[in-house]
Design a protein around this motif. Sequence first.
Motif, mmCIF file in Angstrom:
data_model
loop_
_atom_site.group_PDB
_atom_site.id
_atom_site.type_symbol
_atom_site.label_atom_id
_atom_site.label_comp_id
_atom_site.label_asym_id
_atom_site.label_seq_id
_atom_site.Cartn_x
_atom_site.Cartn_y
_atom_site.Cartn_z
ATOM 1 N N LEU A 131 81.137 62.557 30.854
ATOM 2 C CA LEU A 131 80.247 61.405 30.719
ATOM 3 C C LEU A 131 80.312 60.882 29.292
ATOM 4 N N SER A 132 80.409 59.564 29.149
ATOM 5 C CA SER A 132 80.292 58.975 27.811
ATOM 6 C C SER A 132 79.365 57.765 27.887
ATOM 7 N N PHE A 133 78.701 57.487 26.805
ATOM 8 C CA PHE A 133 77.594 56.525 26.802
ATOM 9 C C PHE A 133 77.859 55.377 25.827
ATOM 10 N N TYR A 134 77.382 54.194 26.209
ATOM 11 C CA TYR A 134 77.618 52.967 25.445
ATOM 12 C C TYR A 134 76.293 52.220 25.312
ATOM 13 N N PRO A 135 75.906 51.818 24.096
ATOM 14 C CA PRO A 135 74.590 51.184 23.917
ATOM 15 C C PRO A 135 74.450 49.897 24.715
ATOM 16 N N THR A 136 73.258 49.693 25.262
ATOM 17 C CA THR A 136 72.946 48.486 26.033
ATOM 18 C C THR A 136 72.134 47.511 25.175
ATOM 19 N N ASP A 137 71.913 46.327 25.727
ATOM 20 C CA ASP A 137 71.014 45.349 25.116
ATOM 21 C C ASP A 137 69.778 45.283 26.006
ATOM 22 N N HIS A 138 68.749 46.031 25.623
ATOM 23 C CA HIS A 138 67.547 46.187 26.445
ATOM 24 C C HIS A 138 66.386 46.424 25.479
ATOM 25 N N PRO A 139 65.142 46.151 25.881
ATOM 26 C CA PRO A 139 64.036 46.284 24.915
ATOM 27 C C PRO A 139 63.825 47.696 24.374
ATOM 28 N N VAL A 140 64.324 48.714 25.041
ATOM 29 C CA VAL A 140 64.227 50.085 24.503
ATOM 30 C C VAL A 140 65.640 50.659 24.389
ATOM 31 N N GLU A 141 65.770 51.751 23.638
ATOM 32 C CA GLU A 141 67.072 52.415 23.500
ATOM 33 C C GLU A 141 67.625 52.740 24.891
ATOM 34 N N GLY A 142 68.849 52.344 25.139
ATOM 35 C CA GLY A 142 69.426 52.613 26.445
ATOM 36 C C GLY A 142 70.945 52.651 26.374
ATOM 37 N N TYR A 143 71.551 53.185 27.433
ATOM 38 C CA TYR A 143 72.998 53.377 27.453
ATOM 39 C C TYR A 143 73.579 53.123 28.838
ATOM 40 N N SER A 144 74.696 52.395 28.863
ATOM 41 C CA SER A 144 75.546 52.417 30.042
ATOM 42 C C SER A 144 76.291 53.745 30.003
ATOM 43 N N VAL A 145 76.681 54.220 31.176
ATOM 44 C CA VAL A 145 77.398 55.498 31.200
ATOM 45 C C VAL A 145 78.678 55.356 32.005
ATOM 46 N N ARG A 146 79.718 55.958 31.483
ATOM 47 C CA ARG A 146 81.003 56.025 32.175
ATOM 48 C C ARG A 146 81.221 57.473 32.588
ATOM 49 N N LEU A 147 81.584 57.674 33.847
ATOM 50 C CA LEU A 147 81.774 59.038 34.346
ATOM 51 C C LEU A 147 83.184 59.173 34.902
ATOM 52 N N ALA A 148 83.768 60.311 34.673
ATOM 53 C CA ALA A 148 85.113 60.563 35.179
ATOM 54 C C ALA A 148 85.182 61.977 35.736
ATOM 55 N N GLY A 149 85.848 62.097 36.887
ATOM 56 C CA GLY A 149 86.060 63.411 37.484
ATOM 57 C C GLY A 149 87.488 63.502 37.962
ATOM 58 N N GLU A 150 87.711 64.392 38.914
ATOM 59 C CA GLU A 150 89.082 64.597 39.374
ATOM 60 C C GLU A 150 89.529 63.421 40.245
ATOM 61 N N GLY A 151 90.356 62.551 39.706
ATOM 62 C CA GLY A 151 90.908 61.434 40.464
ATOM 63 C C GLY A 151 89.969 60.255 40.646
ATOM 64 N N TRP A 152 88.908 60.145 39.855
ATOM 65 C CA TRP A 152 87.993 59.007 39.979
ATOM 66 C C TRP A 152 87.322 58.680 38.646
ATOM 67 N N THR A 153 86.934 57.416 38.544
ATOM 68 C CA THR A 153 86.106 56.969 37.410
ATOM 69 C C THR A 153 85.027 56.044 37.962
ATOM 70 N N MET A 154 83.878 56.082 37.344
ATOM 71 C CA MET A 154 82.836 55.106 37.687
ATOM 72 C C MET A 154 82.004 54.811 36.447
ATOM 73 N N ALA A 155 81.263 53.717 36.510
ATOM 74 C CA ALA A 155 80.349 53.390 35.419
ATOM 75 C C ALA A 155 79.046 52.915 36.017
ATOM 76 N N TYR A 156 77.987 53.124 35.268
ATOM 77 C CA TYR A 156 76.679 52.609 35.668
ATOM 78 C C TYR A 156 76.127 51.827 34.476
ATOM 79 N N SER A 157 75.670 50.614 34.764
ATOM 80 C CA SER A 157 75.289 49.692 33.681
ATOM 81 C C SER A 157 74.020 50.093 32.953
ATOM 82 N N SER A 158 73.116 50.838 33.611
ATOM 83 C CA SER A 158 71.718 50.920 33.181
ATOM 84 C C SER A 158 71.151 49.505 33.218
ATOM 85 N N ASP A 159 70.082 49.228 32.478
ATOM 86 C CA ASP A 159 69.530 47.872 32.399
ATOM 87 C C ASP A 159 70.061 47.247 31.121
ATOM 88 N N SER A 160 70.590 46.038 31.210
ATOM 89 C CA SER A 160 71.136 45.429 29.991
ATOM 90 C C SER A 160 71.435 43.955 30.183
#
Length: 256
Positions: A131-160
């Motif tokens: 998992l790795s995290f990327y800062p979002t633009d949101h009223p509180v501290e937040g992060y989008s997250v990128r996840l990687a496993g065996e043969g796949w990748t996904m990301a979740y935006s969080s709120d931003s």
Amino acid sequence: MRLTVLGASGTYPRPGGATNGFLLQERGINLVLKLGNGCLSNLLEEIDFTGIDAVVVTHMHIDHFGDLYPLFYALRFDPDEPWGMRLIMPGGGLELMGRILGEDSRAYLPLVFASEPIAAGRVYRVAEMELSFYPTDHPVEGYSVRLAGEGWTMAYSSDSSPCPGLEEAASGVDLFVCEATLPADYVEEASHGHLTSLQAGETAARAGARRLLLTHIWPAFDKQDILEEVREVFGGEVALAREGMVIQLGGGEDQT
Ligand SMILES: [Zn+2]
Ligand SMILES: [Zn+2]
């Protein structure tokens, strides 16, 4: 990897529609990505709460962590004391949670949950998942997250609102779970920390995401309208997140 949608309502729950949460399962490992209001009940349809290997909370808004409270009590009073559950969250998150607890319960929070502060640029591992995290633009501290496993990748935006971290997190992923809180013409409202439908679709297109799953739509809006608006700007496969929906990444069949 099997992704189960535990909840997908933006900001407040609907009947039969918990707020935000996802369960990721790979090789017997259970990662819970946020646990908003109503999600714990849906999680328990899938696994026992003692089977959670780690919980990730991307920002400290109640629609993304509200059910950490009942999870805390379930663990706190379990006779086997299955404590020390890994909880990856913004720094100070546990202290914030403790503010509405009594003194006795507050003392147990850091025993029940082993919290780790999120730092952008650091890689976190939960078994084989990275998992790795990327800062979002949101009223509180937040992060989008990128996840990687065996043969796949996904990301979740969080709120931003649109920001570079969103695209970095979603760059070339197999699946981008992205908030699309508002319809296309609510640009001013979205500028306070959210995405419109078009902004979500454009972000996914620029990032080169292969598949898009829309979440966190404000309950008052028509989800189908938002889906159609996203299709105007994103040419890949796009769907609305629904409670109980299962998506397989890296092999296997989806169940919707
Ligand atoms: Zn939210
Ligand atoms: Zn939020």
